[in-house]
Write a protein that holds these residues in place. Sequence first.
Motif, mmCIF file in Angstrom:
data_model
loop_
_atom_site.group_PDB
_atom_site.id
_atom_site.type_symbol
_atom_site.label_atom_id
_atom_site.label_comp_id
_atom_site.label_asym_id
_atom_site.label_seq_id
_atom_site.Cartn_x
_atom_site.Cartn_y
_atom_site.Cartn_z
ATOM 1 N N VAL A 18 -12.015 4.565 -1.797
ATOM 2 C CA VAL A 18 -10.837 4.098 -2.516
ATOM 3 C C VAL A 18 -11.225 2.897 -3.356
ATOM 4 N N GLU A 33 -6.961 -0.559 -5.772
ATOM 5 C CA GLU A 33 -5.910 0.199 -5.084
ATOM 6 C C GLU A 33 -5.844 -0.179 -3.608
ATOM 7 N N GLN A 69 -4.139 -3.500 -3.291
ATOM 8 C CA GLN A 69 -2.696 -3.374 -3.514
ATOM 9 C C GLN A 69 -1.997 -2.795 -2.288
ATOM 10 N N PHE A 70 -2.677 -1.856 -1.607
ATOM 11 C CA PHE A 70 -2.102 -1.268 -0.395
ATOM 12 C C PHE A 70 -1.919 -2.322 0.695
#
Length: 482
Positions: free
Chosen positions: A203, A207, A210-211
């Motif tokens: 990943v 991202e 942000q998760f």
Amino acid sequence: MFAAPGFPWLLRHELRVLWRSSILMRTHRHVILPVIIVGALFQTIGIVLGRQIAAHPIGQDEMLLAANINIVFLFALMFSRAISASIDVIYGRGDADFLLASPIPPGRVLAVRMLGVACSIAAPWVLLGGVLGNGLAVYGQFWGLCVYPMFFTEALLVAALAFALVVILLRFVSPQSTRRTGHTLALITGVGIFIIGQLPRFVPKAELGQFWFSLLPGPNGGGLAFIFARGLLGQPGALAASVAFALAGFCTVWFFLAKPFADGVITAAASRPRGRADAQNGKFRVSPFAASLAKDLRLLFRFPGIVTQIIYRSLTLVPVALILAGHFHMGGMGNGMAATVPLLVFLAGQLGLFFISVLAGCETIPELALTAPVPASTPQRAALAASAYATIFILAAPAIAVLARAPGLLPPLIIGTAGVLFCNLLLGQKMPIPLVRAQFGKTSTGTVLGLILGVSVSSVWSFIIWVAVAPHPLAWLISNHS
């Protein structure tokens, strides 16, 4: 107060039985010194980590998120273990129906069993988290000591929920299916933790960041969803509320589950595994060795949680599959195909040691084979063959994949697998790892020393094969350091 059959008397004997069946008591001949050494090492690491945390404070929101993640994962791990422990104390031990036949109230037996399970599932995590809490306390961060009450509080709630689930399931399915539920949950949790640890490889960092940012508690401290996390970080109100919530849940299950618990115990006591007609036809194999081999393979197949145990030990197949699929690269090693061989060799050693230890623990009447008119070595040879056969069966598919992608790696893979299997199977016959609790009156078969030596043997063979197949064995280390 401690006279039979009072509550303290029952609890004292419950804890004594759990202690006698623990891995430490099963391996006390060899484990005392290693436990002291490992405990001192872990406490030293805990003090070092405590110093780092005290010297580099982390933001409150990040601390709450980390504490909450640990609470959630710990809940799942405790819950899966609590289901298996609940099945053992209700069905496996075989004494609950005798206690319920006495004048002791069923609720008292239930409360003692739940407290015993809570202590057994909390003990390893309290010890593991306690070393970090002690390390924090050394540097003035006394909130770290909250790990002791919080972990036991969570174990108390988990034990109550697990007993409620087990008692309900026992009214509809067999004890074997209920135990399988616990093993499946443990498998899903373990694989989930492993996948999360590998997410940075697949990943993008933006991202993933942000998760994790979306999971932060926010300005209000996360509300009720983070109450256990705030208690773990030493907030007095949250700690008291967490303890009160767990006690309320425990008492609720205790109050409403007494009669269903008694009914479930009677049902479990009367339960018998279903047999197969073709297994009762009295036909024997063509030779004593073939009969012994078939018996050992059946023992392996019937071992509780065999599938989840194999999957746990086969997590090294995940990077092997990724390398073979071309989705995993090692710095300085190109496509990393050479890394598949030592990984598979290490897995072969661990699986071989596991299978031979299962057979050593499941063999309850070895004296019967010794009285048979066959060579005395027949049972040992059959156990070695069954363990090797099961290991090779699991490794067949990845070995074929290695043959298809890199045929030149197959000879060292065969040599390494044969060598590590030979060493670990012989080791397992002498010092099997502790998997099966010895029945009363029987000698324990497992030892932690066998586990330590088995991992060492597998590691040595893996390193030898790695040096043999890798053109530059330390290239990945140099690349990462750079």
